[in-house]
Design an enzyme around this catalytic site. Structure first.
Site, PDB file in Angstrom:
ATOM      1  N   LYS A  65     -10.588   0.552  -0.730  1.00  0.00           N
ATOM      2  CA  LYS A  65     -10.411   0.289   0.702  1.00  0.00           C
ATOM      3  C   LYS A  65     -11.637   0.718   1.504  1.00  0.00           C
ATOM      4  O   LYS A  65     -12.121   1.840   1.371  1.00  0.00           O
ATOM      5  CB  LYS A  65      -9.175   1.046   1.211  1.00  0.00           C
ATOM      6  CG  LYS A  65      -8.757   0.683   2.630  1.00  0.00           C
ATOM      7  CD  LYS A  65      -7.476   1.451   3.011  1.00  0.00           C
ATOM      8  CE  LYS A  65      -6.936   1.027   4.358  1.00  0.00           C
ATOM      9  NZ  LYS A  65      -5.720   1.786   4.728  1.00  0.00           N
TER      10      LYS A  65
ATOM     11  N   GLU B  80       0.846  -1.195   0.000  1.00  0.00           N
ATOM     12  CA  GLU B  80       0.000   0.000   0.000  1.00  0.00           C
ATOM     13  C   GLU B  80       0.892   1.259   0.000  1.00  0.00           C
ATOM     14  O   GLU B  80       1.906   1.286   0.695  1.00  0.00           O
ATOM     15  CB  GLU B  80      -0.859  -0.017   1.278  1.00  0.00           C
ATOM     16  CG  GLU B  80      -1.886   1.085   1.354  1.00  0.00           C
ATOM     17  CD  GLU B  80      -2.597   1.100   2.721  1.00  0.00           C
ATOM     18  OE1 GLU B  80      -2.056   0.577   3.700  1.00  0.00           O
ATOM     19  OE2 GLU B  80      -3.701   1.684   2.790  1.00  0.00           O
TER      20      GLU B  80
ATOM     21  N   CYS C 189      -4.660  -3.331   4.058  1.00  0.00           N
ATOM     22  CA  CYS C 189      -4.202  -2.925   5.398  1.00  0.00           C
ATOM     23  C   CYS C 189      -5.247  -3.102   6.511  1.00  0.00           C
ATOM     24  O   CYS C 189      -5.597  -4.215   6.864  1.00  0.00           O
ATOM     25  CB  CYS C 189      -3.683  -1.488   5.329  1.00  0.00           C
ATOM     26  SG  CYS C 189      -2.546  -1.075   6.662  1.00  0.00           S
TER      27      CYS C 189
END
Ligand SMILES: *[C@@H]1O[C@H](CO)[C@@H](O)[C@H](O)[C@H]1NC(C)=O
Ligand SMILES: *[C@@H]1O[C@H](CO)[C@@H](O)[C@H](O)[C@H]1NC(C)=O
Length: 455
Positions: free
Chosen positions: A175, A74, A207
């Site tokens: 995300k 990321e 993440c």
């Protein structure tokens, strides 16, 4: 007795599975890249160019080593900018791959204004490899028609893209769980990015997403065999060091996980790896030396997955009855520092902003300051336990186990075991575990009691 029998049965199944997997065609080779970003002080176009050039070189090496897929972390191409206006410059419009086929490397004219997509697509194509990277997506919206549309008429998303061996855009993922990334938006409905490859069904997220329920559902409800995980993670003991939780999550859900983290040890960001469910960690890195790392591992296309749906629905029992009992043996003379055995059930609070429900059982070396018991966690220890056994009847079926030894090393699953049978989850170390232990834990996630997530 019953448990001993169960673990024997599981061992036998393990052996059968290994024999079954030994044919070449049941495996694939994965590469993950722990990246040190280049050109942070350059103008953003130069930063992106430098990192794309590095991605091309690294992917070439991975393909030469026989990798079928490579995953980059990321924010690997450029760090996020602090204002929405500034950050807009590093975004590109990413077309919907689920409606139409797009191949930016082939359709160069169409993608003339999108150098990142073009370059990533070409890197995948030139090397005949599946490539996953993270970038920013800009999607125009109509304020008059869409009540969620931001006031500037654009959605900005932190996004993963996956390209096929011929450069086709296979998948796009926005995300869902931003972590203080104030310039970005989250999609109004959760996205499950799932795509097929010649080595199985892939899914991906980013993440902080890994903490939440949708990440688990991607595996449990959508038949994903391998999860691709670009991340920029800040280590946190005793449960959430990057590689520690990567392994625990892969093992708890019995799914392959390819985790690529940034490498920035000064802020506690490092730790990437390849994990394969009940086989545990296959390759990983957590070395704070300031250097990028390219890791490889060969893993089964179809990890030995747990079939949740066949499980019997647990019957509700009050907490006191269902969450207790742990046991560990040690040589008294060998105990060289303070260890705590702790159970906890409740809501984790991150800076009064993010909240989630935890149900945990933990043995860990920790330090106390005055009245503040167990307030910090060392990263090295000297104590060797002859045996640790943690068992608990959890109210959640989602429990992620882990053992860390001194200096945050992971241990192969030959040295410890994890079993689950209905509510009872159990972690047992073997006599072969001769390294000093830092922590052993069962990290349960009671997703059903999570407070509402807000950005
Ligand atoms: C892990 O990755 C390293 C670095 O590429 C490689 O040299 C090593 O052989 C890999 N280990 C395993 C077990 O695959
Ligand atoms: C878990 O629950 C079972 C059934 O109620 C009980 O027999 C067992 O002792 C419990 N185990 C632990 C570790 O609490």
């Amino acid at each position: 007795m019953i448990l001993a029998l169960l673990s024997q049965i599981l061992n036998v199944l393990g052996i059968i599975s290994q024999v079954h997997w030994s044919s070449q065609t049941d495996y694939f080779t994965a590469a993950v890249y722990e990246h040190v970003r280049l050109g942070n002080d350059d103008p953003f176009q130069i930063t992106i160019q430098k990192n794309l050039a590095l991605y091309a070189e690294v992917t070439g090496r991975a393909a030469a080593a026989g990798a079928d897929i490579i995953v980059f972390p990321e924010y690997g191409l450029c760090k996020g900018k602090s204002t929405r206006h500034e950050n807009r410059k590093i975004l590109e419009h990413i077309p919907n791959p689920y409606k139409e086929n797009w191949n930016p490397c082939v359709q160069k004219e169409k993608f003339r204004d999108r150098p990142i997509l073009t370059k990533l697509s070409c890197i995948a194509k030139v090397n005949g490899i599946v490539l996953v990277a993270n970038m920013g997506d800009l999607q125009p919206c109509q304020i008059s028609q869409d009540p969620h549309c931001p006031s500037d008429g654009e959605y900005h998303y932190n996004t993963n893209v996956a390209f096929g061996r011929d450069g086709t855009l296979l998948a796009r993922y926005h995300k869902m769980h931003l972590f203080f990334e104030t310039t970005y938006n989250i999609p109004s409905t959760p996205e499950y990015a799932i795509f097929n490859t010649d080595f199985g069904v892939m899914g991906m997220f980013i993440c902080f997403d890994i903490i939440f329920e949708d990440a688990m559902k991607l595996v449990k409800d959508y038949g994903v065999q391998t999860v691709l995980f670009p991340t920029w993670w800040f280590d946190e003991l005793p449960f959430l060091a990057a590689h520690q939780f990567q392994e625990a999550w892969s093992l708890g859900l019995r799914v392959n996980l390819l985790a690529a983290n940034m490498h920035q040890p000064s802020v506690g960001t490092l730790g990437s790896g390849v994990y394969s469910g009940t086989q545990g960690v296959l390759n990983y890195t957590h070395i704070p030396d300031g250097k990028p790392k390219l890791l490889f591992a060969k893993l089964p296309k179809n990890p030995h997955k747990w079939h949740f749906k066949n499980n019997i629905q647990p019957r509700p029992i009050p907490l006191q009855d269902r969450f207790k009992s742990s046991f560990f043996e040690y040589d008294k003379n060998a105990l060289k520092e303070n260890f705590y055995l702790a159970v906890f059930k409740g809501i984790r609070n991150v800076k009064d902003h993010y909240f989630w429900c935890e149900e945990v059982c933990l043995l860990a070396a920790c330090r106390s300051q005055k009245s503040n018991q167990c307030s910090s966690f060392p990263t090295t220890t000297k104590t060797i336990f002859t045996k640790i056994k943690l068992s608990g009847n959890f109210s959640t079926r989602y429990v992620y186990p882990n053992v860390l030894t001194s200096s945050l090393y992971l241990q192969p699953l030959a040295k410890w075991t994890f079993s689950m049978s209905h509510q009872l989850k159990e972690l047992v170390t073997m006599p072969t575990l001769t390294d000093p232990v830092l922590s052993a834990n069962l990290y349960g996630r009671c997703y059903d009691r999570d407070p509402m997530y807000r950005t």
